[in-house]
Scaffold this active site. Structure first.
Site: not given
Length: 142
Positions: A32, A45
């Site tokens: 990401s 995350y």
């Protein structure tokens, strides 16, 4: 749960696939943009996706020259997950708000990320290994 899916899942899948990878194979991991730039309110995350980046780089060294290992780091993508996040925000922010954060003024279509993944896996990119490729509409450029 997030660590199990984002880190352990990727590592166990790679471990299971290794015996079946032939010379000149290619592994493409998905992390990401948050792995390379961080993000507000989602430290765990970001940490899990940062682990994917570190694992990719180390595995690229371990498997060279037989297997190439690269990583794609997409930003927001038009998927059901993003739609659910917007719904959960209860109007706190909209798709237009999210898109406005990007220099290209939009989010990615899933197909745009898929094209980059296919490109990395292709023999035409046989000199790429250990690369971390952001596909983020310019978000991390500045």
């Amino acid at each position: 749960a997030m660590m199990n899916v984002n880190v352990k899942g990727m590592m166990f899948l790679t471990q299971a696939a290794l015996p079946y990878l032939r010379s000149k194979s290619s592994v493409v991991n998905i992390a990401s943009d948050a792995a390379v730039s961080g993000n507000y309110g989602c430290a765990l995350y970001c940490a899990t996706k940062g682990a994917v980046v570190a694992f990719t780089r180390a595995l690229a060294l371990d498997l060279a020259p037989s297997v190439r290992v690269n990583c794609v780091c997409p930003a927001d993508v038009d998927t059901p997950l993003l739609a659910q996040q917007l719904a959960d925000a209860n109007g706190g922010y909209t798709l237009e708000d999210v898109a406005a954060a990007y220099p290209l003024q939009r989010i990615a279509a899933a197909e745009e990320i898929a094209h980059v993944i296919c490109s990395l896996a292709a023999p035409a990119n046989s000199f790429m290994t250990g690369s971390i490729v952001t596909v983020d509409g310019g978000l991390t450029a500045g």
